[in-house]
Structures are given as C-alpha cells and as structure tokens.
Design a protein around this motif. Structure first.
Motif, PDB file in Angstrom:
ATOM      1  N   GLN A   1       0.855  -1.121  -0.053  1.00  0.00           N
ATOM      2  CA  GLN A   1      -0.109  -0.032   0.004  1.00  0.00           C
ATOM      3  C   GLN A   1       1.077   1.372   0.313  1.00  0.00           C
ATOM      4  O   GLN A   1       2.015   1.438   0.555  1.00  0.00           O
ATOM      5  CB  GLN A   1      -0.812   0.170   1.169  1.00  0.00           C
ATOM      6  CG  GLN A   1      -2.055  -0.976   1.432  1.00  0.00           C
ATOM      7  CD  GLN A   1      -2.909  -0.949   2.638  1.00  0.00           C
ATOM      8  OE1 GLN A   1      -2.527   0.128   3.181  1.00  0.00           O
ATOM      9  NE2 GLN A   1      -3.683  -1.982   2.796  1.00  0.00           N
TER      10      GLN A   1
ATOM     11  N   PHE B   1      -7.959  -1.911  -1.699  1.00  0.00           N
ATOM     12  CA  PHE B   1      -6.949  -3.025  -0.990  1.00  0.00           C
ATOM     13  C   PHE B   1      -7.852  -4.033  -0.148  1.00  0.00           C
ATOM     14  O   PHE B   1      -8.746  -3.775   0.442  1.00  0.00           O
ATOM     15  CB  PHE B   1      -5.734  -2.470  -0.086  1.00  0.00           C
ATOM     16  CG  PHE B   1      -4.614  -1.893  -1.063  1.00  0.00           C
ATOM     17  CD1 PHE B   1      -3.623  -2.723  -1.255  1.00  0.00           C
ATOM     18  CD2 PHE B   1      -4.701  -0.714  -1.291  1.00  0.00           C
ATOM     19  CE1 PHE B   1      -2.666  -2.195  -1.909  1.00  0.00           C
ATOM     20  CE2 PHE B   1      -3.669  -0.205  -2.062  1.00  0.00           C
ATOM     21  CZ  PHE B   1      -2.612  -1.091  -2.401  1.00  0.00           C
TER      22      PHE B   1
ATOM     23  N   THR C   1      -7.994  -6.536   3.146  1.00  0.00           N
ATOM     24  CA  THR C   1      -7.751  -6.306   4.508  1.00  0.00           C
ATOM     25  C   THR C   1      -6.782  -7.338   5.215  1.00  0.00           C
ATOM     26  O   THR C   1      -6.474  -7.077   6.305  1.00  0.00           O
ATOM     27  CB  THR C   1      -9.220  -6.619   5.217  1.00  0.00           C
ATOM     28  OG1 THR C   1      -9.668  -7.765   4.998  1.00  0.00           O
ATOM     29  CG2 THR C   1     -10.164  -5.523   4.872  1.00  0.00           C
TER      30      THR C   1
ATOM     31  N   GLY D   1      -3.031  -8.913   4.859  1.00  0.00           N
ATOM     32  CA  GLY D   1      -1.692  -8.952   4.336  1.00  0.00           C
ATOM     33  C   GLY D   1      -1.283 -10.455   4.515  1.00  0.00           C
ATOM     34  O   GLY D   1      -1.537 -11.152   5.474  1.00  0.00           O
ATOM     35  N   TYR D   2      -0.334 -10.801   3.361  1.00  0.00           N
ATOM     36  CA  TYR D   2       0.331 -12.008   3.512  1.00  0.00           C
ATOM     37  C   TYR D   2       1.645 -12.080   3.336  1.00  0.00           C
ATOM     38  O   TYR D   2       2.334 -13.383   3.655  1.00  0.00           O
ATOM     39  CB  TYR D   2      -0.221 -12.869   2.185  1.00  0.00           C
ATOM     40  CG  TYR D   2      -0.241 -12.437   0.786  1.00  0.00           C
ATOM     41  CD1 TYR D   2       0.757 -12.824  -0.111  1.00  0.00           C
ATOM     42  CD2 TYR D   2      -0.919 -11.250   0.238  1.00  0.00           C
ATOM     43  CE1 TYR D   2       1.075 -12.495  -1.283  1.00  0.00           C
ATOM     44  CE2 TYR D   2      -0.723 -11.069  -0.960  1.00  0.00           C
ATOM     45  CZ  TYR D   2       0.127 -11.415  -1.807  1.00  0.00           C
ATOM     46  OH  TYR D   2       0.364 -10.889  -2.898  1.00  0.00           O
TER      47      TYR D   2
ATOM     48  N   ASN E   1       3.049  -4.342   4.198  1.00  0.00           N
ATOM     49  CA  ASN E   1       2.768  -5.711   3.795  1.00  0.00           C
ATOM     50  C   ASN E   1       2.129  -5.753   2.615  1.00  0.00           C
ATOM     51  O   ASN E   1       1.937  -4.816   2.036  1.00  0.00           O
ATOM     52  CB  ASN E   1       1.726  -6.343   4.852  1.00  0.00           C
ATOM     53  CG  ASN E   1       2.126  -6.208   6.609  1.00  0.00           C
ATOM     54  OD1 ASN E   1       3.128  -6.572   6.852  1.00  0.00           O
ATOM     55  ND2 ASN E   1       1.108  -6.113   7.269  1.00  0.00           N
TER      56      ASN E   1
ATOM     57  N   TYR F   1      -0.748  -6.923  -0.040  1.00  0.00           N
ATOM     58  CA  TYR F   1      -2.059  -7.208  -0.019  1.00  0.00           C
ATOM     59  C   TYR F   1      -2.545  -7.659  -1.194  1.00  0.00           C
ATOM     60  O   TYR F   1      -2.158  -7.038  -2.430  1.00  0.00           O
ATOM     61  CB  TYR F   1      -2.709  -6.125   0.395  1.00  0.00           C
ATOM     62  CG  TYR F   1      -2.568  -5.716   2.031  1.00  0.00           C
ATOM     63  CD1 TYR F   1      -3.218  -6.118   2.928  1.00  0.00           C
ATOM     64  CD2 TYR F   1      -1.467  -4.786   2.302  1.00  0.00           C
ATOM     65  CE1 TYR F   1      -3.053  -5.757   4.257  1.00  0.00           C
ATOM     66  CE2 TYR F   1      -1.139  -4.366   3.630  1.00  0.00           C
ATOM     67  CZ  TYR F   1      -2.150  -5.007   4.380  1.00  0.00           C
ATOM     68  OH  TYR F   1      -1.910  -4.606   5.914  1.00  0.00           O
TER      69      TYR F   1
ATOM     70  N   ASN G   1     -11.522 -11.365   0.880  1.00  0.00           N
ATOM     71  CA  ASN G   1     -10.950 -10.949   2.282  1.00  0.00           C
ATOM     72  C   ASN G   1     -11.349 -12.358   3.355  1.00  0.00           C
ATOM     73  O   ASN G   1     -10.439 -12.426   4.247  1.00  0.00           O
ATOM     74  CB  ASN G   1     -11.694  -9.776   2.882  1.00  0.00           C
ATOM     75  CG  ASN G   1     -11.173  -8.582   1.904  1.00  0.00           C
ATOM     76  OD1 ASN G   1     -10.009  -8.606   1.682  1.00  0.00           O
ATOM     77  ND2 ASN G   1     -11.771  -7.370   1.969  1.00  0.00           N
TER      78      ASN G   1
END
Length: 275
Positions: free
Chosen positions: A112, A122, A124, A126-127, A229, A231, A247
């Motif tokens: 982001q 985006f 919600t 993060g991975y 992060n 996303y 999400n």
C-alpha cells in the motif's frame, strides 16, 4: 344414470391427474432453471507476474508458478462461485491492466501507498511482510535511514513501493543520492551490488535473505525505514461482494495456517505478517 355419473367422475379425476402432472413438470422445470441460475460461475480476470521468482513466474514448462500464483489458486478453490482467469505480465503492466479494468484483482507482492490507495481498493489481510530495509555490503556500512544514504547510489525496481519511498525522500532532499532504475532479476541485483554499479538496495528482509542465501552477497541492514505488508489489490470498481469473499477466504487461510505453509514452501521461511 348411475353409469353415466361414474363415467363423468372418472373423466374429472383423469383431468385432475393430468393437470397436477403438468404443474409438477412446470415446477421442476422452473426449479431447475432457478438452481442453474443461482449456481452460475462468474469469471474474474486476475493479474500477476511472469518473471518474479519465487512470487509469480513461468516455470520451465511455461506454466504459472510461485507463491502469489499458489495463493490465487487457493482462493479460487475456496470460492466456487468464481473462476479465475490469469493474465501474467511485468509489474508496471499489471498495475496498468488493473487500473484500466482489464483485470479485477492483482496479486504480486503489492504494498500500500498513498497513490495506490487513491486509485485502487486493497484487501484487508496482508500475506507477506514488506518492511523496507536499506541493504548494503559491509564495506558500505549499516544504514538506518534514507538520510544515511547521502551521496550513495540506490537501485529500485520501477513502480514498486521502494521506488515511491526513494523518490519521496528525494523530492524533499534534492540530490541526496543517485538512483538506478530498472526491472532487474535477483541475480542482476546481486551482480549490481557486487560490481558497485549501485551500493544500496531498499528491500524487504525476504529479498535480502534470498540474496545472501543464493548469491552469497553478505548484505547487512539496519532499522526499517517503512512498515508495510503485501495485500491483494482490486480495481476501484470491483464488486464489493467479490472483495468481501476474497477477504474472508484470506482471513480463513491465515487462521488455518495456509499462508504460513505457502510462505515456508515458496519463500523458505515464515514471512506472514503477525498484525
């Protein structure tokens, strides 16, 4: 008279049976149509990378592979009401495709920033952790901030968050350092650092670990200059129902350990955000 009455009665009963049968057939037909309509699968055009190992790339057989590809496939499997259709490209083209509506969602380790928040939606969850660190050779010294990079030469990949951060500092501090820009593979980044084509590489810990592990660069780094992060990112006009479904699928996979498993498999470590 009695025989005639019985005959008429039989006729009415027969007609009744036929009418009931017709209504039943119509009901079943309509129910079938309704069921077929409700189970209709919607195709979603998805963007990702074609040359970014181990995140998204084409393997030796020309098939999509990588962590982001595997994650998209896992999401697709969890959402039977949607069918994902992949479009692979370099990072800048992927962003352009998403903005223009050629794709609905993109996953390629996207962070982001203010500009992206203005133009996209985006997810919600993060991975991958993408805190930016300033990687250098030991001879250059440890850098804790962009201010510490004064007089040095940085390499950034076009259209990345690291490029945005680097340029944002330069905007306020003209000529603080010089910048090399490109779309280098990790091997080229290692060569650039080793040959001193540039001596600072703004990157997440994962990328630094990879360079040190695969190319013996022996890079060091100081404090994080930015917390971030990766996303999923959506076209601004993406259906809210679809965004919500993705999400939810992501939250479930973080909870059940799928994200951690994919991180260990593809990135050789647990880089899943704790927040």
């Amino acid at each position: 008279m009695q025989s005639k009455t019985r005959s008429s009665k039989g006729l009415w009963i027969g007609l009744g049976v036929v009418i009931v049968a017709i209504i039943a057939v119509m009901f079943l037909h309509n129910t079938g149509q309704s069921s077929e309509s409700s189970s209709k699968v919607e195709t979603i055009k998805v963007g990702s990378g074609n040359d970014g190992q181990p995140f998204a790339y084409l393997d030796k057989d020309g098939k999509p592979a990588g962590m982001d590809i595997a994650l998209l496939q896992a999401i697709d499997k969890k959402l039977p009401q949607y069918k994902f259709k992949l479009t692979l490209s370099d990072f800048p083209t992927m962003i352009t495709n998403l903005k223009s509506g050629k794709t609905t969602i993109a996953m390629y380790q996207i962070e982001q920033n203010a500009e992206r928040k203005e133009n996209f939606k985006f997810g919600t969850v993060g991975y991958t952790v993408w805190d930016t660190l300033l990687a250098t050779k030991k001879s250059t010294g440890v850098l804790d901030s962009f201010a510490d990079a004064k007089g040095k030469k940085l390499y950034v990949t076009n259209s990345t968050n690291q490029a945005t951060l680097t340029d944002a500092y330069l905007k306020k501090n003209a000529n603080a350092y010089s910048v090399v820009r490109g779309t280098y593979a990790m091997e080229q980044v290692a060569q650039g650092l080793n040959s001193e084509q540039f001596n600072v590489y703004p990157a997440p810990k994962y990328s630094i670990d990879l360079l040190n592990r695969q190319f013996k660069t022996n890079l060091v780094y100081g404090k994080s200059v930015n917390h971030s992060n990766a996303y999923p990112m959506f076209n601004k006009k993406a259906d809210p129902k679809f965004v919500k479904a993705v999400n939810k699928a992501m939250a479930e996979m973080k909870e059940d350990g799928t994200l951690k498993k994919l991180s260990n498999q593809w990135l050789k470590g647990d880089y899943v955000p704790k927040d």
